[in-house]
Design an enzyme around this catalytic site. Structure first.
Site, PDB file in Angstrom:
ATOM      1  N   ASP A   4       0.799  -1.241   0.000  1.00  0.00           N
ATOM      2  CA  ASP A   4       0.000   0.000   0.000  1.00  0.00           C
ATOM      3  C   ASP A   4       0.830   1.290   0.000  1.00  0.00           C
ATOM      4  O   ASP A   4       0.321   2.351  -0.350  1.00  0.00           O
ATOM      5  CB  ASP A   4      -0.936   0.041   1.209  1.00  0.00           C
ATOM      6  CG  ASP A   4      -2.061  -0.971   1.109  1.00  0.00           C
ATOM      7  OD1 ASP A   4      -2.123  -1.693   0.087  1.00  0.00           O
ATOM      8  OD2 ASP A   4      -2.869  -1.055   2.058  1.00  0.00           O
ATOM      9  N   GLU A  44      -9.402   0.854  -3.962  1.00  0.00           N
ATOM     10  CA  GLU A  44     -10.400   0.117  -3.171  1.00  0.00           C
ATOM     11  C   GLU A  44     -10.942   0.977  -2.028  1.00  0.00           C
ATOM     12  O   GLU A  44     -12.043   0.738  -1.541  1.00  0.00           O
ATOM     13  CB  GLU A  44      -9.828  -1.208  -2.642  1.00  0.00           C
ATOM     14  CG  GLU A  44      -8.761  -1.078  -1.599  1.00  0.00           C
ATOM     15  CD  GLU A  44      -8.437  -2.420  -0.916  1.00  0.00           C
ATOM     16  OE1 GLU A  44      -7.291  -2.573  -0.488  1.00  0.00           O
ATOM     17  OE2 GLU A  44      -9.322  -3.277  -0.807  1.00  0.00           O
TER      18      GLU A  44
HETATM   19  O1  F6P Z   1      -2.368  -4.074   3.269  1.00  0.00           O
HETATM   20  C1  F6P Z   1      -2.189  -4.683   2.059  1.00  0.00           C
HETATM   21  C2  F6P Z   1      -3.514  -5.098   1.465  1.00  0.00           C
HETATM   22  O2  F6P Z   1      -3.264  -5.822   0.277  1.00  0.00           O
HETATM   23  C3  F6P Z   1      -4.508  -3.964   1.201  1.00  0.00           C
HETATM   24  O3  F6P Z   1      -4.239  -3.286   0.003  1.00  0.00           O
HETATM   25  C4  F6P Z   1      -5.807  -4.699   1.192  1.00  0.00           C
HETATM   26  O4  F6P Z   1      -6.873  -3.839   1.557  1.00  0.00           O
HETATM   27  C5  F6P Z   1      -5.615  -5.770   2.238  1.00  0.00           C
HETATM   28  O5  F6P Z   1      -4.204  -5.942   2.357  1.00  0.00           O
HETATM   29  C6  F6P Z   1      -6.250  -7.086   1.927  1.00  0.00           C
HETATM   30  O6  F6P Z   1      -5.984  -7.937   2.985  1.00  0.00           O
HETATM   31  P1  F6P Z   1      -6.319  -9.484   2.999  1.00  0.00           P
HETATM   32  O7  F6P Z   1      -5.374 -10.166   2.059  1.00  0.00           O
HETATM   33  O8  F6P Z   1      -6.113  -9.902   4.418  1.00  0.00           O
HETATM   34  O9  F6P Z   1      -7.736  -9.617   2.541  1.00  0.00           O
END
Ligand code: F6P
Length: 327
Positions: free
Chosen positions: A132, A227
């Site tokens: 991120d 997102e």
């Molecule tokens: O923090 C990294 C990230 O990929 C974010 O961009 C995303 O919102 C989140 O993790 C998704 O997390 P998970 O893989 O636990 O669903």
């Protein structure tokens, strides 16, 4: 060296990011150079609670610099949020005489590290690892460069089909609360619009942009949606546009976890190697409870308290430029 640190443990936590393995390798090898013993904790804080520590020698981290994911595995631990969980974790570290910790992860990882280091008076250095790029105290986090390269490659492919059909595509990229990935993906892929938490684009202004695109003879549109767009992800936005502009042929592509995988770029490997090296050097120099980062190409150490509370913010000039270049 000004500390008596002899045994360090390294772990990865939160969402994995390409380049984490290069950081683990750098930590283990720099520690070995200084005659420290290094332990790897499998599965992040959850593994720490469950005593999953094993010795890592320089040869154990060979052949991993080019691999995505994390060889130490990762987790988002609920138990570590409790005092009881953290006590168990500390007891696991004590059982191996660990006197220094290196935590590779994002905001949640550093938040846990900040509490833990104070509770049990153990020095911890954080290495920013998240696609991120939303951490204060470093220009770039490990994994971000790989993620935007993956996203740009994906948008290039979507462009071909969007162009062929004269369609409006809403492409959703990751970035929980921040628009870094979307902004650079948008600029790098030459998108026609951006919906990020930071640019204040409203549904009305998006409709306006799409109408203008038609007038400008832009027969297809690629809109990158973070997102974390405050008024909805790509599906919500697409539905709204399709209702308001039924003449447009609208499609959605959500890149999702593709952005988290793959072999790290050279930039991420070098960044991760440097951060791993600086983390060990910092720990040995007496730094504690802070995150290491690179700002203007110089290593800096930022107290966890600040790293987790301050906002980095996207570059406003880039936001403006993206808008201008999309006309
Ligand atoms: O923090 C990294 C990230 O990929 C974010 O961009 C995303 O919102 C989140 O993790 C998704 O997390 P998970 O893989 O636990 O669903």
């Amino acid at each position: 060296m000004s500390t008596n640190i002899k045994r360090v443990a390294v772990f990865t936590s939160g969402g994995d990011a390409p380049g984490m393995n290069a950081a683990i390798r750098a930590v283990v090898r720099t520690a070995s150079y200084h005659d420290l013993h290094t332990y790897g904790i499998t599965g992040g804080y959850e593994g720490m609670i469950n005593g999953k520590l094993s010795r890592l020698e320089p040869r154990n981290v060979g052949n991993i610099i080019h691999r995505g994911g994390t060889v130490l595995k990762t987790s988002r631990s609920e138990k570590f949020r409790t005092k009881e969980g953290r006590l168990q974790a500390f007891e696991s570290l004590q059982a191996h005489d660990i006197d220094g910790l290196i935590a590779i992860g994002g905001n949640g990882t550093f938040t846990g590290a900040n509490i833990f280091s104070k509770e049990f008076n153990i020095p911890v250095i954080g290495i920013p690892g998240t696609i991120d790029n939303d951490l204060y105290g470093t220009d770039f986090t490990i994994g971000y460069d790989t993620a935007i390269n993956t996203a740009v490659e994906a948008v290039d492919k979507i462009r071909d089909t969007a162009d062929s059909h004269n369609r409006v595509f809403f492409v959703e990229v990751m970035g929980r609360n921040a628009g870094f990935i979307a902004l650079d993906t948008g600029i790098g892929s030459g998108s026609s619009g951006l919906l990020i938490p930071e640019n204040g684009k409203t549904p009305e202004s998006l409709i306006d942009t799409l109408k203008k695109n038609i007038k400008r003879q832009k027969l297809f549109s690629l809109i990158i949606v973070a997102e974390g767009n405050p008024w909805g992800g790509a599906n919500v936005v697409a539905e709204m546009i399709q209702n308001k502009l039924p003449e447009m042929d609208v499609r959605v592509a959500i890149i999702g976890h593709l952005q988290r995988g793959g072999s790290p770029t050279a930039f991420d490997r070098v960044l991760a190697s440097r951060l791993g090296y600086e983390a060990v050097e910092g720990l040995l120099a007496g730094k504690k409870n802070c995150a290491v980062g690179f700002v203007n190409k110089k290593a800096v150490f930022t107290p966890f308290k600040k790293a987790i509370s301050a906002t980095k913010g996207v570059d406003e000039t880039l936001v403006k430029m993206a808008e201008i270049l999309a006309i």
